[in-house]
Design a protein around this motif. Structure first.
Motif, PDB file in Angstrom:
ATOM      1  N   TYR A   1       0.567  -1.408   4.607  1.00 47.64           N
ATOM      2  CA  TYR A   1      -0.438  -0.505   5.160  1.00 47.64           C
ATOM      3  C   TYR A   1      -1.206   0.349   4.151  1.00 47.64           C
ATOM      4  CZ  TYR A   1       1.651  -1.628   9.672  1.00 47.64           C
ATOM      5  OH  TYR A   1       2.114  -2.292  10.781  1.00 47.64           O
ATOM      6  N   LEU A   2      -0.804   0.348   2.911  1.00 48.23           N
ATOM      7  CA  LEU A   2      -1.443   1.226   1.931  1.00 48.23           C
ATOM      8  C   LEU A   2      -1.926   0.425   0.726  1.00 48.23           C
ATOM      9  CD1 LEU A   2       1.059   4.229   2.139  1.00 48.23           C
ATOM     10  CD2 LEU A   2      -1.268   4.145   3.061  1.00 48.23           C
ATOM     11  N   PRO A   3      -2.935   0.918   0.020  1.00 43.28           N
ATOM     12  CA  PRO A   3      -3.511   0.146  -1.091  1.00 43.28           C
ATOM     13  C   PRO A   3      -2.786   0.333  -2.410  1.00 43.28           C
ATOM     14  CG  PRO A   3      -4.790   2.135  -0.763  1.00 43.28           C
ATOM     15  CD  PRO A   3      -3.730   2.131   0.308  1.00 43.28           C
ATOM     16  N   VAL A   4      -1.714   1.122  -2.416  1.00 47.23           N
ATOM     17  CA  VAL A   4      -1.025   1.425  -3.670  1.00 47.23           C
ATOM     18  C   VAL A   4       0.416   0.921  -3.618  1.00 47.23           C
ATOM     19  CG1 VAL A   4      -2.451   3.461  -4.090  1.00 47.23           C
ATOM     20  CG2 VAL A   4      -0.268   3.720  -2.889  1.00 47.23           C
ATOM     21  N   LYS A   5       0.965   0.678  -4.800  1.00 43.74           N
ATOM     22  CA  LYS A   5       2.368   0.294  -4.923  1.00 43.74           C
ATOM     23  C   LYS A   5       3.054   1.314  -5.833  1.00 43.74           C
ATOM     24  CE  LYS A   5       5.466  -3.470  -6.316  1.00 43.74           C
ATOM     25  NZ  LYS A   5       5.558  -4.829  -6.896  1.00 43.74           N
TER      26      LYS A   5
END
Length: 422
Positions: free
Chosen positions: A352-356
């Motif tokens: 769900y999010l664009p970052v790791k």
């Protein structure tokens, strides 16, 4: 003539499509207020809960956000800010409405952003009640959401509100349902364990071992403790968050201790540091320091090696499902033997999010993994008992260990302010 008629028909179809896509919708917010908003909103001022907004609506919809309370994200959650700054093109140049909690909010700056809607956290709305008539006079709708109370109801409703405002209802509903299902699974396991509630103490470790900082009553970590079947020792003494009498911790004898921290902790030598780009070794070193407090060597949590570090930013958020799992596993290890909170946290970001995020988010004192296996627990317990007297002796022998950290009054003041709203 035929081409002219076709052109008119095409324009009509376009207008029909636009009308179907854009509408005035009545949003019922978490306070039960009915607010009319033109949706999907194209210019959004978002007071708080930035990753949750992205999770519910998609990173592409963050491009519609024209204003945020920048200080809270950039200064108090710097690891998160830097990570998202690499993925969200508009973040670095986004408008700043000021810090509502610290009294620097600017209505004029907010008005100049020409928002379709202003989304505020519940505590922000309470702070700005005197300003609400000005929003109404300017025909700017204000919608209230809440994740701080840590209720499934408000988590779900707030997420669905984000979806309604941006036309992302299906995605938001899916995220909300997964959160609700995850909490339900935790409570089902706890109920099946049929065990007495273990006592737990949670503290924001921003001040280091030498000074007790905020613990939590009915919301944030305190509410999560209730949800996952913990007996929160601070609840009878703290309403929302505040400092408990250190003697009360000793008297209460918690079975589990959790110290939360953020990346800001690295600005002080012994404050708890957890989060993005924080190494496990550094977090372990800082967590161990808290066990050297006077009398803590006799607490069941310390004796039995049930002391944990947790990323403070994983509360009041959709991602706190992982934090709830971690706390539940610390309280009821056998019931959650097959649950991996770290994986839950990472999977949520991947989906769900664009970052790791890379760093340290959940740890148990003395363990290389998220939590110790049974043999490691026994070894750590024996080591803790063997070293208890020597640890006390070292503390007494080192005068520097009994003095406050050497930080300026300004740094202490800023840390105190940030703790108020962490």
């Amino acid at each position: 003539m035929k081409n002219w008629i076709c052109g008119i028909a095409a324009v009509g179809m376009m207008l029909t499509t636009l009308t179907a896509q854009a509408e005035v919708k009545t949003i019922n917010d978490v306070l039960g207020r009915d607010v009319k908003v033109d949706v999907p909103a194209k210019r959004v001022v978002l007071g708080f809960y930035y990753p949750d907004y992205i999770a519910a609506t998609g990173a592409e919809n963050f491009g519609q956000v024209v204003g945020i309370s920048r200080e809270f994200w950039e200064k108090f959650n710097p690891g998160s800010w830097e990570l998202y700054n690499q993925k969200l093109p508009n973040l670095q140049s986004i408008g700043d409405i000021g810090n509502i909690d610290r009294g620097t909010f600017s209505f004029e700056k907010t008005l100049a952003m020409k928002p379709d809607v202003v989304i505020l956290a519940k505590q922000q709305y309470d702070t700005l009640k005197a300003e609400i008539p000005r929003f109404e006079a300017a025909n700017i709708p204000v919608v209230v959401v809440d994740y701080n109370d840590q209720t499934v109801k408000n988590h779900v409703k707030s997420t669905e509100i984000f979806g309604q405002l941006t036309g992302s209802e299906q995605r938001a509903s899916q995220v909300a349902q997964e959160y609700a299902d995850g909490i339900a699974d935790i409570q089902k396991r706890v109920q099946a364990a049929q065990s007495p509630k273990p006592k737990i103490y949670i503290e924001f470790g921003d001040k280091g071992p030498k000074e007790h900082s905020f613990t939590f009553g009915k919301n944030m970590w305190g509410a999560i403790a209730d949800i996952v079947g913990g007996d929160n020792i601070s609840k009878p003494f703290i309403e929302d968050w505040g400092v408990i009498n250190p003697e009360q911790v000793l008297v209460s004898k918690p079975d589990v201790i959790m110290i939360s921290g953020t990346e800001v902790g690295m600005k002080q030598p012994n404050a708890m540091a957890m989060g993005i780009d924080i190494s496990a070794d550094e977090a372990q070193r800082r967590l161990k320091g808290f066990t050297t407090r006077n009398g803590w060597e006799n607490l069941p949590a310390v004796k039995n090696n049930r002391v944990y570090g947790i990323y403070h930013t994983t509360s009041r958020s959709l991602s706190d499902l992982a934090a709830a799992q971690f706390m539940a596993k610390a309280l009821y290890p056998k019931a959650f033997a097959d649950v991996n909170p770290e994986k839950t946290y990472m999977d949520f970001h991947e989906k769900y999010l664009p970052v790791k995020p890379n760093g340290t988010f959940f740890i148990q004192l003395g363990c290389g993994e998220i939590v110790c296996d049974d043999s490691a627990k026994d070894d750590a317990k024996d080591q803790a008992n063997n070293n208890a007297d020597s640890s006390t002796a070292v503390t007494q022998a080192d005068p520097a260990a009994n003095t406050s950290e050497n930080v300026s009054w300004f740094t202490k003041l800023m840390n105190w302010f940030s703790g108020l709203f962490a």
